[in-house]
Design a protein around this motif. Structure first.
Motif, mmCIF file in Angstrom:
data_model
loop_
_atom_site.group_PDB
_atom_site.id
_atom_site.type_symbol
_atom_site.label_atom_id
_atom_site.label_comp_id
_atom_site.label_asym_id
_atom_site.label_seq_id
_atom_site.Cartn_x
_atom_site.Cartn_y
_atom_site.Cartn_z
ATOM 1 N N ASP A 23 40.583 16.533 27.337
ATOM 2 C CA ASP A 23 41.364 16.682 26.111
ATOM 3 C C ASP A 23 41.957 18.103 26.062
ATOM 4 O O ASP A 23 41.358 19.040 26.595
ATOM 5 C CB ASP A 23 40.470 16.518 24.867
ATOM 6 N N ASP A 36 44.953 13.664 25.002
ATOM 7 C CA ASP A 36 43.769 13.142 25.695
ATOM 8 C C ASP A 36 44.245 12.610 27.047
ATOM 9 O O ASP A 36 44.882 11.576 27.125
ATOM 10 C CB ASP A 36 43.152 12.038 24.822
ATOM 11 N N ASP A 188 40.134 9.846 20.832
ATOM 12 C CA ASP A 188 39.339 8.635 20.605
ATOM 13 C C ASP A 188 37.847 8.870 20.806
ATOM 14 O O ASP A 188 37.038 8.031 20.425
ATOM 15 C CB ASP A 188 39.836 7.486 21.495
ATOM 16 N N GLY A 189 37.482 10.003 21.393
ATOM 17 C CA GLY A 189 36.064 10.331 21.530
ATOM 18 C C GLY A 189 35.389 10.493 20.180
ATOM 19 O O GLY A 189 34.171 10.358 20.058
ATOM 20 N N ASP A 227 32.607 10.150 25.177
ATOM 21 C CA ASP A 227 33.901 10.643 25.646
ATOM 22 C C ASP A 227 34.098 12.060 25.109
ATOM 23 O O ASP A 227 33.331 12.530 24.274
ATOM 24 C CB ASP A 227 35.002 9.704 25.113
HETATM 25 MN MN MN Z 1 39.374 9.944 25.224
#
Ligand code: MN
Length: 422
Positions: A23, A36, A188-189, A227
């Motif tokens: 990221d 990302d 999205d982590g 993530d």
């Molecule tokens: Mn990610």
């Protein structure tokens, strides 16, 4: 009215399961970016870094923030795409992009992929971006339920990114801003580890953005940290507003002086949105934003059919969602019966991606029964990252089609041999 960024927080964390952090972020008011990256070797890191670098060069003419952002996104796409052709290790690399520019009374957003932007206003969290992911598209088409989407094997497959194609379609929108608004940009982590309700609660329960940001990252790690986690937060205030409209942080400091407003104790939060200096909402929404933005109220991660009639404006969406859920539940029940039969035969396979975004052969059918019983299991993990596939190829290869073992294995084998790469 001039709004300015009164407080901000930005951090990225590798999480608990990845060795590297792919990221990248930029938090240089009035510009905020989260990217990302994805791709083999360190390519993901290179791609997200490049995207942020292109935005760091500035927007140029900011009279039209939306088009300025879109221009930068296009430039970043071209540069990543170009670089990916000059180096085999970086072939097919890509990155998501969520970029926000704060104009005097609005925020402009450019967005590609599955990172997200949210706004917390008067305690209510609203998502400002759509995910460009296969799962989101399947959900929008009513092919899977929001519940299924949460643990879907193809959850990490994104349908748009900067880099993989010579050109890219960028979503841009402009939202009217209000004093007290808090904006969250994240990868999205964060959102695969926490429900939107949890995110909202953590934002509401910390007066300082620094504390809220640290709490969000800690919670994503506690939930597994599968993530990389990136969190960018900023709060807008009207510097010329009367004391009643001050942000909690400002209020804390002000309370120490004799002239402090309303005798607030340190850390005591002022309800946002109804301060004396708050503008008339109608004035802002109607005049400053020519094309009304699509406000997307937050969906609970596991929506209950009889959700409390909460904030206004959610009703229509909820009714639509409920209808959608009803229809899809019926379909899924039928599908599950068929699925059970298929599973009994143990001869059906489909192709998806695993949590790391690698194309994976699954045995079974792409459904999950209520209660979390998966009707599939990973059979073989290929070395091919789904991000390296063209959107067309992703669409046809990862479309949930059921195959015989021989057919599915040969598809994956030819993919690995590069025969299907374009
Ligand atoms: Mn990610």
């Amino acid at each position: 009215m001039m709004l300015r960024v009164a407080e901000q927080y930005a951090a990225t964390d590798t999480g608990r399961q990845r060795r590297a952090n792919e990221d990248s972020l930029l938090a240089r008011s009035p510009l905020f970016v989260v990217a990302d990256g994805m791709g083999g070797a360190q390519a993901g890191e290179v791609a997200s870094r490049l995207a942020v670098d292109v935005f760091e060069e500035g927007l140029g003419d900011t009279a039209e923030p939306e088009s300025g952002l879109a221009e930068r996104a296009g430039a970043a796409n071209a540069r990543i795409h170009e670089l990916s052709h000059s180096n085999a290790e970086q072939a097919g690399m890509g990155t998501t992009l969520t970029a926000v520019y704060v104009a005097p009374a609005e925020v402009a957003i450019a967005h590609v992929g599955d990172s997200r932007a949210y706004r917390l206003r008067a305690g209510e969290l609203t998502r400002l971006t759509d995910d460009h992911s296969l799962v989101d598209e399947l959900m929008r088409q009513g092919k899977i339920t929001p519940e299924e989407a949460v643990d879907h094997p193809q959850r990490s497959v994104i349908t748009r990114a900067l880099g993989p194609e010579p050109s890219v379609e960028v979503d841009t929108r402009t939202y009217s801003a209000r004093p007290g608004d808090v904006y969250l940009l994240c990868s999205d982590g964060l959102t695969t580890m926490l429900s939107e309700e949890q995110v909202a609660e953590l934002l509401r329960s910390h007066a300082r953005l620094h504390d809220a940001g640290e709490a969000l990252i800690a919670a994503a790690n506690e939930a597994g940290g599968r993530d990389n986690i990136t969190v960018v937060l900023f709060r807008l205030e009207d510097p010329s507003a009367p004391a009643g409209a001050l942000a909690p942080e400002t209020a804390e400091r002000a309370a120490l002086s004799p002239a402090g407003p309303d005798g607030l104790a340190a850390g005591e939060a002022i309800p946002e949105g109804d301060g004396k200096g708050a503008p008339d909402p109608g004035e802002l929404e109607g005049v400053l934003v020519p094309s009304a933005p699509v406000h997307r109220p937050v969906q609970p991660r596991r929506p209950r059919p009889a959700a409390a009639p909460g904030s206004p404006g959610e009703g229509r969406r909820r009714r639509r969602l409920r209808r959608l859920v009803g229809v899809t539940v019926a379909l899924v029940v039928l599908g599950s019966i068929a699925a059970g039969a298929y599973l009994a035969a143990q001869s059906v396979y489909f192709i998806g991606t695993n949590a790391r975004g690698l194309v994976t052969l699954y045995r079974g059918v792409p459904y999950q029964l209520p209660g979390g019983v998966k009707l599939y299991r990973s059979d073989y993990v290929s070395g091919v990252s789904a991000a390296t596939l063209s959107p067309v190829r992703r669409g046809t290869l990862l479309d949930h089609s059921l195959h015989s073992q021989a057919k599915a294995s040969s598809l994956i084998r030819s993919l690995e041999l590069g025969q299907l790469s374009e």
